[in-house]
Design a protein around this motif. Structure first.
Motif, PDB file in Angstrom:
ATOM      1  N   GLY A   1       6.352  48.981 -41.863  1.00 48.49           N
ATOM      2  CA  GLY A   1       5.526  48.878 -40.665  1.00 48.49           C
ATOM      3  C   GLY A   1       5.312  47.460 -40.190  1.00 48.49           C
ATOM      4  N   ILE A   2       6.329  46.591 -40.392  1.00 48.00           N
ATOM      5  CA  ILE A   2       6.230  45.167 -40.064  1.00 48.00           C
ATOM      6  C   ILE A   2       7.234  44.826 -38.969  1.00 48.00           C
ATOM      7  N   ASP A   3       6.824  44.044 -37.980  1.00 46.86           N
ATOM      8  CA  ASP A   3       7.739  43.579 -36.941  1.00 46.86           C
ATOM      9  C   ASP A   3       8.702  42.547 -37.515  1.00 46.86           C
ATOM     10  N   VAL A   4       9.960  42.595 -37.057  1.00 42.66           N
ATOM     11  CA  VAL A   4      10.973  41.734 -37.653  1.00 42.66           C
ATOM     12  C   VAL A   4      12.034  41.359 -36.617  1.00 42.66           C
TER      13      VAL A   4
ATOM     14  N   ALA B   1      -0.241  56.289 -28.659  1.00 44.38           N
ATOM     15  CA  ALA B   1      -1.357  55.344 -28.794  1.00 44.38           C
ATOM     16  C   ALA B   1      -0.891  53.887 -28.806  1.00 44.38           C
ATOM     17  N   GLY B   2       0.409  53.663 -28.764  1.00 39.99           N
ATOM     18  CA  GLY B   2       0.923  52.297 -28.766  1.00 39.99           C
ATOM     19  C   GLY B   2       0.981  51.647 -30.134  1.00 39.99           C
ATOM     20  N   ARG B   3       0.867  52.451 -31.195  1.00 38.90           N
ATOM     21  CA  ARG B   3       0.961  51.913 -32.559  1.00 38.90           C
ATOM     22  C   ARG B   3       2.438  51.907 -32.980  1.00 38.90           C
ATOM     23  N   THR B   4       3.147  50.916 -32.512  1.00 38.33           N
ATOM     24  CA  THR B   4       4.593  50.880 -32.686  1.00 38.33           C
ATOM     25  C   THR B   4       5.038  49.650 -33.473  1.00 38.33           C
TER      26      THR B   4
ATOM     27  N   PRO C   1       6.152  56.072 -36.156  1.00 42.40           N
ATOM     28  CA  PRO C   1       6.399  57.140 -37.137  1.00 42.40           C
ATOM     29  C   PRO C   1       6.025  58.534 -36.651  1.00 42.40           C
ATOM     30  N   THR C   2       5.121  58.639 -35.674  1.00 42.77           N
ATOM     31  CA  THR C   2       4.707  59.945 -35.163  1.00 42.77           C
ATOM     32  C   THR C   2       4.569  59.890 -33.641  1.00 42.77           C
ATOM     33  N   LYS C   3       4.551  61.048 -33.009  1.00 42.61           N
ATOM     34  CA  LYS C   3       4.353  61.110 -31.568  1.00 42.61           C
ATOM     35  C   LYS C   3       2.980  60.574 -31.187  1.00 42.61           C
ATOM     36  N   GLU C   4       1.992  60.847 -32.042  1.00 42.74           N
ATOM     37  CA  GLU C   4       0.634  60.365 -31.775  1.00 42.74           C
ATOM     38  C   GLU C   4       0.578  58.837 -31.796  1.00 42.74           C
ATOM     39  N   ASP C   5       1.272  58.236 -32.777  1.00 45.07           N
ATOM     40  CA  ASP C   5       1.331  56.775 -32.847  1.00 45.07           C
ATOM     41  C   ASP C   5       2.030  56.201 -31.613  1.00 45.07           C
ATOM     42  N   TRP C   6       3.090  56.856 -31.190  1.00 43.49           N
ATOM     43  CA  TRP C   6       3.836  56.387 -30.018  1.00 43.49           C
ATOM     44  C   TRP C   6       2.952  56.407 -28.765  1.00 43.49           C
TER      45      TRP C   6
ATOM     46  N   ARG D   1      14.456  62.276 -35.524  1.00 44.92           N
ATOM     47  CA  ARG D   1      13.723  62.725 -34.332  1.00 44.92           C
ATOM     48  C   ARG D   1      12.478  61.881 -34.071  1.00 44.92           C
ATOM     49  N   LEU D   2      12.666  60.581 -34.173  1.00 43.16           N
ATOM     50  CA  LEU D   2      11.561  59.657 -33.945  1.00 43.16           C
ATOM     51  C   LEU D   2      11.549  59.182 -32.496  1.00 43.16           C
ATOM     52  N   LYS D   3      10.365  59.120 -31.928  1.00 49.58           N
ATOM     53  CA  LYS D   3      10.220  58.538 -30.606  1.00 49.58           C
ATOM     54  C   LYS D   3      10.640  57.060 -30.668  1.00 49.58           C
ATOM     55  N   HIS D   4      11.479  56.646 -29.738  1.00 46.52           N
ATOM     56  CA  HIS D   4      11.916  55.251 -29.759  1.00 46.52           C
ATOM     57  C   HIS D   4      12.528  54.853 -28.424  1.00 46.52           C
ATOM     58  N   GLU D   5      12.583  53.558 -28.227  1.00 48.08           N
ATOM     59  CA  GLU D   5      13.347  52.971 -27.129  1.00 48.08           C
ATOM     60  C   GLU D   5      14.251  51.908 -27.730  1.00 48.08           C
ATOM     61  N   ILE D   6      15.528  51.950 -27.388  1.00 52.69           N
ATOM     62  CA  ILE D   6      16.479  50.994 -27.932  1.00 52.69           C
ATOM     63  C   ILE D   6      17.340  50.476 -26.788  1.00 52.69           C
ATOM     64  N   ASP D   7      17.503  49.168 -26.750  1.00 53.30           N
ATOM     65  CA  ASP D   7      18.211  48.547 -25.633  1.00 53.30           C
ATOM     66  C   ASP D   7      19.129  47.450 -26.150  1.00 53.30           C
TER      67      ASP D   7
END
Length: 315
Positions: free
Chosen positions: A124-127, A186-189, A179-184, A152-158
């Motif tokens: 759960g660390i930005d890298v 809520a902006g917990r990414t 990790p979850t739709k709820e986190d996505w 099946r994780l919510k994501h954006e990849i560019d």
């Protein structure tokens, strides 16, 4: 890590019913959290009246472990060692608590196919990762896109080109997931960035003082190499060129942790080159970290690799 966080912990090996354990004693409630994040922690037990009671590990693992175990290729860094290098480097930074609360931003300036990137994402660390090898960049892009879809994780990849002053410097892969739709919602990414650019010129593509720690598995002079450069077996020449850029990217009080092969570079050489570029060694040549022997992490990988760690701090 316990010493770095100011915890009073006493560690000693014990044998119970013929099985070896580490006995860790301490009073702070944070101790369980710290021990749980250790790279060698597979199970935790409380002890009372000579009996062991299973205790849940308290660790940040928002994604499944196959993120770091599924890839198999020649030269891959063992994921347990990657956890170790990250823990030691972050524990010796000015703000070691960032490793536990998830606010740490990590840079791997020689990230290859992304073991460090996946390890940080798992925790759960930005890298941010950097590597000049186009094949490694493309291999990581293909792997992470497939892994995200299969889970099946919510994501954006560019994926895009990195351009400055009208010139193309390389490519960039930018990923945001949760990790979850709820986190996505809520902006917990978490964010993962892979820059397919020259690690010696990061000032052209990264903001100054934008990362908390730098971790790198330097070329061992065996099956690894400094991509695109005709260098000798030692990583010192590459570090001479890259450290100024890494120093600018690192925040004051941040640390750089390097794994290296003692067969091709001596600890004194690394200490000298780090010192020459504004870093102070806090674990390694002549500077054992609190609670550790200087060679605490030295180990033989095979006949040609005698691996060790050096950690140095900025400012």
């Amino acid at each position: 890590m316990a010493d770095a966080l100011g915890l009073d912990a006493r560690v000693r090996p014990v044998t119970v019913a013929g099985v070896d354990y580490l006995n860790i004693e301490g009073d702070d409630d944070l101790l369980t959290r710290v021990v749980s994040e250790a790279s060698g922690a597979f199970a935790l037990f409380g002890s009372a009246d000579g009996l062991l009671r299973p205790t849940a590990l308290e660790r940040r693992r928002p994604y499944s472990d196959d993120l770091v175990t599924i890839q198999k290729y020649q030269g891959k860094t063992n994921e347990q060692f990657t956890h170790l290098l990250l823990n030691v480097t972050a524990a010796l930074a000015k703000r070691p608590q960032a490793l536990l609360d998830g606010s740490l931003h990590v840079l791997d300036p020689m990230c290859g196919r992304g073991t460090t990137l996946n390890t940080c994402l798992l925790r759960g660390i930005d890298v941010t990762g950097v590597d000049l090898d186009k094949k490694d960049f493309e291999a990581y892009q293909a792997f992470i896109a497939t892994w995200l879809r299969s889970h099946r994780l919510k994501h954006e990849i560019d994926a895009s080109q990195v351009r400055r002053e009208g010139r193309t410097l390389g490519r960039a892969l930018e990923l945001e997931t949760a990790p979850t739709k709820e986190d996505w919602k809520a902006g917990r990414t978490q964010q993962v960035t892979y820059l397919n650019v020259d690690t010696t010129r990061l000032e052209r593509v990264m903001r100054r003082t934008s990362v908390d720690v730098v971790v790198a598995d330097t070329p061992y002079g065996v099956q690894h190499g400094s991509h695109g450069d005709k260098l000798d077996r030692s990583p010192v020449q590459l570090l001479e060129r890259a450290l100024p850029s890494w120093h600018d990217t690192l925040r004051t009080g941040g640390t750089v942790g390097l794994a290296y092969n003692r067969h091709v570079v001596k600890p004194a050489e690394l200490a000298d080159v780090l010192d020459a570029h504004g870093f102070s060694v806090v674990h390694g040549h002549g500077a054992p970290a609190a609670g550790l022997d200087e060679g605490a992490f030295r180990h033989r990988v095979d006949a040609s690799i005698d691996r060790d760690i050096v950690v140095a701090r900025k400012g």
